[in-house]
Design a protein around this motif. Sequence first.
Motif, PDB file in Angstrom:
ATOM      1  N   TRP A  11       0.897  -1.227  -0.130  1.00 53.38           N
ATOM      2  CA  TRP A  11      -0.156   0.047   0.007  1.00 53.38           C
ATOM      3  C   TRP A  11       0.963   1.095   0.092  1.00 53.38           C
ATOM      4  CZ3 TRP A  11      -2.361   2.816   4.651  1.00 53.38           C
ATOM      5  CH2 TRP A  11      -3.472   3.724   4.096  1.00 53.38           C
ATOM      6  N   LYS A  12       0.353   2.379  -0.499  1.00 55.04           N
ATOM      7  CA  LYS A  12       1.079   3.364  -0.717  1.00 55.04           C
ATOM      8  C   LYS A  12       1.781   4.049   0.290  1.00 55.04           C
ATOM      9  CE  LYS A  12      -2.818   6.445  -0.936  1.00 55.04           C
ATOM     10  NZ  LYS A  12      -3.716   7.497  -1.697  1.00 55.04           N
ATOM     11  N   LYS A  13       0.916   3.749   1.690  1.00 57.93           N
ATOM     12  CA  LYS A  13       1.593   4.352   2.963  1.00 57.93           C
ATOM     13  C   LYS A  13       2.280   3.441   3.875  1.00 57.93           C
ATOM     14  CE  LYS A  13      -2.056   7.783   3.293  1.00 57.93           C
ATOM     15  NZ  LYS A  13      -3.090   8.492   4.096  1.00 57.93           N
ATOM     16  N   SER A  14       2.498   2.135   3.124  1.00 59.05           N
ATOM     17  CA  SER A  14       3.064   1.243   3.873  1.00 59.05           C
ATOM     18  C   SER A  14       4.499   0.665   3.332  1.00 59.05           C
ATOM     19  CB  SER A  14       2.038  -0.010   3.810  1.00 59.05           C
ATOM     20  OG  SER A  14       2.619  -0.985   4.760  1.00 59.05           O
ATOM     21  N   ALA A  41       3.311  -5.056   4.819  1.00 53.98           N
ATOM     22  CA  ALA A  41       2.500  -5.519   4.222  1.00 53.98           C
ATOM     23  C   ALA A  41       2.548  -7.139   4.266  1.00 53.98           C
ATOM     24  CB  ALA A  41       2.735  -5.359   2.485  1.00 53.98           C
ATOM     25  N   GLY A  92      -6.832   0.606   4.528  1.00 57.16           N
ATOM     26  CA  GLY A  92      -5.999   0.416   3.306  1.00 57.16           C
ATOM     27  C   GLY A  92      -4.853  -0.279   3.374  1.00 57.16           C
ATOM     28  N   GLU A  93      -3.987  -0.397   4.560  1.00 58.25           N
ATOM     29  CA  GLU A  93      -2.862  -1.171   4.295  1.00 58.25           C
ATOM     30  C   GLU A  93      -3.229  -2.751   4.622  1.00 58.25           C
ATOM     31  OE1 GLU A  93      -0.316  -0.799   7.857  1.00 58.25           O
ATOM     32  OE2 GLU A  93      -2.014  -0.163   9.295  1.00 58.25           O
ATOM     33  N   TRP A  99      -6.068  -3.062   0.521  1.00 58.61           N
ATOM     34  CA  TRP A  99      -5.252  -3.088  -0.607  1.00 58.61           C
ATOM     35  C   TRP A  99      -4.558  -4.489  -0.763  1.00 58.61           C
ATOM     36  CZ3 TRP A  99      -4.828   0.274  -4.905  1.00 58.61           C
ATOM     37  CH2 TRP A  99      -3.548  -0.008  -5.637  1.00 58.61           C
ATOM     38  N   PRO A 100      -3.535  -4.762  -0.114  1.00 60.28           N
ATOM     39  CA  PRO A 100      -2.650  -6.231  -0.416  1.00 60.28           C
ATOM     40  C   PRO A 100      -3.819  -7.224  -0.524  1.00 60.28           C
ATOM     41  CG  PRO A 100      -2.470  -5.498   1.819  1.00 60.28           C
ATOM     42  CD  PRO A 100      -3.137  -4.101   1.433  1.00 60.28           C
TER      43      PRO A 100
END
Length: 729
Positions: free
Chosen positions: A640-643, A648, A687-688, A691-692
């Motif tokens: 994820w873009k913030k991770s 992940a 999101g984290e 998303w994955p």
Amino acid sequence: MRTSVAGVPADALRRSEVEQRLRTAVAGQGKPLLVLNTNPEIVLQARADQGLLAALNTADLLLPDGTGLVWSLRAAGQSAERYTGAEALELLLAEAARLKLRVFVALRRGGLTQPIEFSDALRRRHPGLHVDCLSVSPDASPGPTDAELVIANFGAPEQELWLTRHAAAFPKARVRIAVGGAFEYLTGRLSRAPRLLQQLGLEWLWRLLLQPSRLWRIVRAVIIFPFTVVVSSMFSSKKTSNTVRVRFAPSPTGYMHIGSLRTALYNVLYARHHKGVFALRIEDTDRARLVPGATEKLQETLRAMGLAWDEGPVIQSERLDLYTSYIRPLIDNKKAYPCFCTAEELDAMRTAQTARKQAPMYDGRCRSLTETEARARLDAGTPHVIRLAVPRDRADVAFTDAIRGEIRTPIGSVDDAVLIKSDGFPTYHFANVVDDHDMRITHVIRAEEWISSTPKHVLLYEAFGWTPPTFAHLPLLLNSDRSKLSKRQGDVAVEDYLAKGYLPEALINFVALLGWNPSGKQEIYTFEELVAGFDLSKVNPSGAIVNFEKLDWVNAQYLKRLPDARLAEMAALELEKAGMIAKQGSGWVMPASGRVVTAAWLAGVVTLEKERLVRMPELPERVKFLFAAPTDFDAKLLVWKKSDATRAKQVLTELGEWFAGYGGGWTPVDLETAVKAWIVAKGYQNGEVLWPLRVALTGQAASPGPFEISALLEKDDVVRRIKTASARL
């Protein structure tokens, strides 16, 4: 020939014609047939049931069953012989056994006849017959089957509606047929009337003796039906002079151009708006340009588009005697004349005119021949054509176009057109006018390209002393660069667009608005709305630009509005083509995994992509991740873009363990509630985790939501995909 009885379509055919069409179709040598019965009872039902009437209009073959119906056809001057549904069914079953075809029989669920009983009865009559019988609800689909002969027995109108509604479920069907009482004969529950009673048209009396409960049905057939036909005929004769009559008259020279579809559609809309008649005529007098099979393909395309005709098809090549009878009076009255000019003479004439910068046209030299000279050449067998004697003592030819207003053409630019060719066939101009008069056409709605021919047609009407119909010439269809729409710049055949997965109703909506819009306030219209609003005076005379991106949008809107059951049927066909599922019993199976697939699961698959689909053939590529786990995506996509990759991997590892132990509901709502509760408990951000999870399930950056996807996968598959993705980090 397709005609009508009391406003209901009927085929006036001889027995030999019926049998030839059935044998050809079941042998796979002609186009597939939808075969329905017309008899007195069906006619009365269809007059009160628009659904049944539409189904009859869609049929490829209407069996002239019932003595009363045949008498009505003969009284109207048609050549017809009775052919019963029982006879058709016996012929088809015998051929199916001989050719080793698969037969599918749909019986009414809860009916008297049971599938096993009927299967056994058929096999006894036709040893070696491969038949599957299934009890089906009249409002349910059987799911796709590879049967080549499909038989429905629910009783009218359910069986007719079922066959038309679920045509897509039988992609390999050579014949689909609805039958009623024939089943009682085949199972031995009822015996046919003695041959003498059949020949005397008294089979109804035999049925009454055996089944007194049929009294009311027999009263309808024997008393009410003849009365209805007589009254309808009297009423129709009074209305004939005011009835709008239009026609679509294609030439069988290839596939149907999208412009021809618009012409056919506008004719249908005009006829339906005015409660008139839409006739089909095949203009096949240009023998050099004929394409084998094109006549059948044109009719098939019209049916696929839902544009049923009320009369016809009238085939010009079968009416040569008619044209011959009409040309003689023109010659006798000096309105036409024989021309003996050779091809070389005509070429020299055109070359000289071009050199003088004149428009090439016939100079009328044979008009100066005396009767004696012309007769001598005719008696000598000199090859010749018959030309129109255009009157030269007037300034112009005028007619009023319903779309463009008055159009005047200088008489000097109208040449003496050929009416009868040297091979005896009429030209387009002559056959067109004679047929329109003979068919009592009131409005000729055709393409703009025929404006230049209309002066010749007006002069022919005047030569005969006939009143011309109202003409309406539709604007050209243009490419985005305003050039004429043509094959050089892309597909223009209706069949091409159907093959690409565009829905017939979407194509109708799209084509209807090429040069006209009922209100200008919306883009999606039902067929009924198009009929109600159609007005020739509101058709724009300027060329209409065809924007195929708009067609994509329109088709997408129609897909979103379709019932889930129909979407599931369509999805099954596309997924079968792609090899992702295979038919197994009443359902399907995934060949790769062996997983059983149900209609409900297919509906869920379509729902997954419903908002994004433009055409159904796109579906297999969009949902391929449901049939095979993704393997070739970049592992970085899981982050994820913030991770980061470490975080992940941790999330996916823990999530996989959680899914492995999860025992709750497996709907999208259940999964969303449970997963989000786990996210909160673990202190993660949505999101984290989501998303994955979505990437692990699909291998894609853009896809439907993870809960909807998970609900369509099996639990073990979800766990396995999550663990595989985690291992890649």
